[in-house]
Design an enzyme around this catalytic site. Structure first.
Site, PDB file in Angstrom:
ATOM      1  N   GLU A 176       0.819  -1.220   0.000  1.00 40.05           N
ATOM      2  CA  GLU A 176       0.000   0.000   0.000  1.00 40.05           C
ATOM      3  C   GLU A 176       0.850   1.268   0.000  1.00 40.05           C
ATOM      4  O   GLU A 176       0.776   2.098   0.926  1.00 40.05           O
ATOM      5  CB  GLU A 176      -0.924   0.015   1.214  1.00 40.05           C
ATOM      6  CG  GLU A 176      -1.869  -1.162   1.281  1.00 40.05           C
ATOM      7  CD  GLU A 176      -2.916  -1.043   2.393  1.00 40.05           C
ATOM      8  OE1 GLU A 176      -2.803  -0.128   3.230  1.00 40.05           O
ATOM      9  OE2 GLU A 176      -3.860  -1.854   2.393  1.00 40.05           O
ATOM     10  N   GLU A 374      -5.080  -8.754   0.781  1.00 40.51           N
ATOM     11  CA  GLU A 374      -5.676  -8.400   2.078  1.00 40.51           C
ATOM     12  C   GLU A 374      -7.149  -8.138   1.864  1.00 40.51           C
ATOM     13  O   GLU A 374      -7.550  -7.510   0.877  1.00 40.51           O
ATOM     14  CB  GLU A 374      -5.093  -7.106   2.676  1.00 40.51           C
ATOM     15  CG  GLU A 374      -3.754  -7.223   3.307  1.00 40.51           C
ATOM     16  CD  GLU A 374      -3.265  -5.897   3.923  1.00 40.51           C
ATOM     17  OE1 GLU A 374      -4.095  -5.075   4.374  1.00 40.51           O
ATOM     18  OE2 GLU A 374      -2.038  -5.701   3.941  1.00 40.51           O
TER      19      GLU A 374
END
Ligand code: BG6
Length: 471
Positions: A176, A374
């Site tokens: 991320e 995720e």
């Protein structure tokens, strides 16, 4: 109470052979031992030392779940809850503590032991190299704003490939990478708490260059494996089909998804995004070779983190003249009135978005191999769901996973190249400024009782899911 007992014979959703079932975590959020065995502080260790009140219940990074000492027991638990793969990250501030290239042998031993233990238990190790954890000695040089730090990161990546590339087959450069930009340089959430779009854009660009250079060295070393990046894709949906709303969503998508997704997969930034920044004199400094290095080093595999969509509408009123630029000058957030919500975290739940992402990758990104790296449900105050047998009865999490997997299954049926599903996360872990507020694990970590681990109902269910390769 819902009955989640599964019968092998009665599967509605079957997944492809060798589908990855597992979870994701990160070094700084699980290892603990933040100040020992040669590790030096990263920005979170430092931030906690000067502002402990910024962390939920003042719980700092040294309290993370002690994976450093309990990894053997934890890997047994991973096995028990059905993992065939697991992602964590190598902490830069542990491996090369002083930032001078000198490797900490205690760290090498630790990561070797973890990798070997995973493999010995038939759990494929996935290694990420950066999960928000800038070493403090690198932040002092300017963090991602500095070219020197890019070079140091590439050296760190090379060291990891050389040390562990004989056994680790799946590598990720960043988790991320937009989050440090947002949290650290735009919205005043995390250290270094700078609010400056142009500096944030520089951080983003330098991160992408660092990523591309790490991919380049990976290929040069001829590591026998795949390399990719983990992106949190948060698709933008317009309030309505009105042109202004649709345009607002399109622009939000350029800033928050395509800014990273396009360069790592297509080797170039979206032209429209460049146009928007150029018009406002917000383009970062770009060295002559940067664009070439980005163009020439695309990923083999993409990790997709998905939690919730972004909803936007056209701006109702313009920002005051001269206000420092923020992406939100170009669209307004929108709250969908009938949205489904996770009441324990406040985030929207919209399962079919995962399918939209899969179709977008199939149709607009060359159907590159990817996996859900995720997805998960954070729950504050989860102790209240403990049952009389002493474990957390998290039917809501089982349902959350099932509902998402139904859409993953549909996407697979329509040709998406999805290789697996990793939950965030294996055991409850420390999460930056939120510390242990929101619990996500298949396994509970009891902070009041010597960090004891207890498998939740979802962990038992996950084992069946993985054993049956479906549900
Ligand atoms: C993910 C991050 O986006 O969200 C993790 O990769 C983080 O590092 C997780 O822990 C959960 O965040 P939170 O704020 O709900 O605890």
């Amino acid at each position: 109470m819902l009955d989640h007992t599964l019968k092998n014979t009665n599967l509605t959703y079957r997944f492809p052979k060798n589908f990855w079932w597992g979870s994701a975590a990160s070094g700084p959020q699980t290892e603990g031992a933040a100040q020992s065995d040669g590790k030096k502080p990263n920005i979170y260790d430092y931030w906690y030392s000067i502002e402990p009140e910024s962390f939920h219940n003042k719980v700092g990074p040294e309290h993370t779940s002690d994976f450093y000492h309990r990894y053997k027991q934890d890997i047994q638990l991973m096995k028990e809850v059905g993992h065939n793969s697991f992602r964590t990250s190598i902490q830069w501030s542990r491996l090369i503590p002083k930032g001078d290239g000198k490797v900490n042998l205690q760290a090498v031993n630790f990561y070797n032991r973890v990798i070997d233990e995973l493999i010995a238990n038939d759990i494929e190790p996935f290694m990420n190299l950066y999960h928000f954890d800038m070493p403090m000695c690198m932040q002092e040089k300017g963090g991602w704003e500095s070219r020197e730090v890019i070079n140091a990161y590439v050296k760190f990546a090379e060291t990891c490939f050389r040390l562990f590339g004989d056994r680790v087959k799946y590598w990720f450069t960043f988790n991320e990478p937009i989050v440090p930009v947002e949290a650290g340089y735009l919205y005043n959430l995390h250290y270094p708490k700078i609010v400056d779009f142009k500096r944030g854009a520089q951080v983003a660009h330098n991160t992408i260059v660092a990523h591309a250079k790490a991919v380049e060295i990976f290929k040069k070393l001829n590591v026998k494996g795949k390399i990719g990046i983990i992106l949190n894709l948060t698709p933008s949906y317009p309030r309505s089909e009105n042109l202004e709303d649709v345009q607002a969503a399109h622009v939000a998508d350029l800033f928050f998804n395509r800014s990273f997704l396009d360069p790592v997969t297509k080797g170039e930034y979206p032209k429209e995004l460049i146009g928007i920044l150029k018009e406002r004199e917000l383009l970062p400094a770009v060295e002559p070779e940067d664009l070439q290095v980005i163009r020439q080093n695309r990923i083999d595999i993409l990790g997709v983190n998905y939690y919730q969509p972004r909803r936007v509408k056209a701006k109702t009123k313009p920002e005051p003249a001269g206000a420092p630029f923020m992406p939100e000058h170009l669209f307004d957030p929108y709250i969908k009135p009938d949205r489904k919500i996770n009441p324990h975290r406040g985030w929207e739940i919209c399962e079919e978005v995962i399918y939209d992402i899969m179709m977008d990758i199939r149709d607009n990104y060359g159907n590159i191999p990817f996996f859900i790296s995720e997805n998960g449900m954070g729950v504050e105050g989860e102790e209240k769901f403990r049952n009389s047998e002493g474990f957390i009865e998290d039917d809501y999490r089982i349902e959350f996973i099932q509902e998402h997997l139904k859409w993953v299954h549909k996407g697979l049926g329509e040709g998406a190249n999805c290789l697996g599903y990793h939950l965030w996360t294996f055991m409850d872990n420390w999460s930056w400024a939120n510390a242990y507020k929101n619990r996500y694990g298949l396994v509970e970590v009891d902070l009041k009782n010597d960090l004891n681990r207890t498998i939740k109902k979802s962990g038992r269910w996950y084992k069946q899911l993985s054993a049956n390769n479906g549900f």
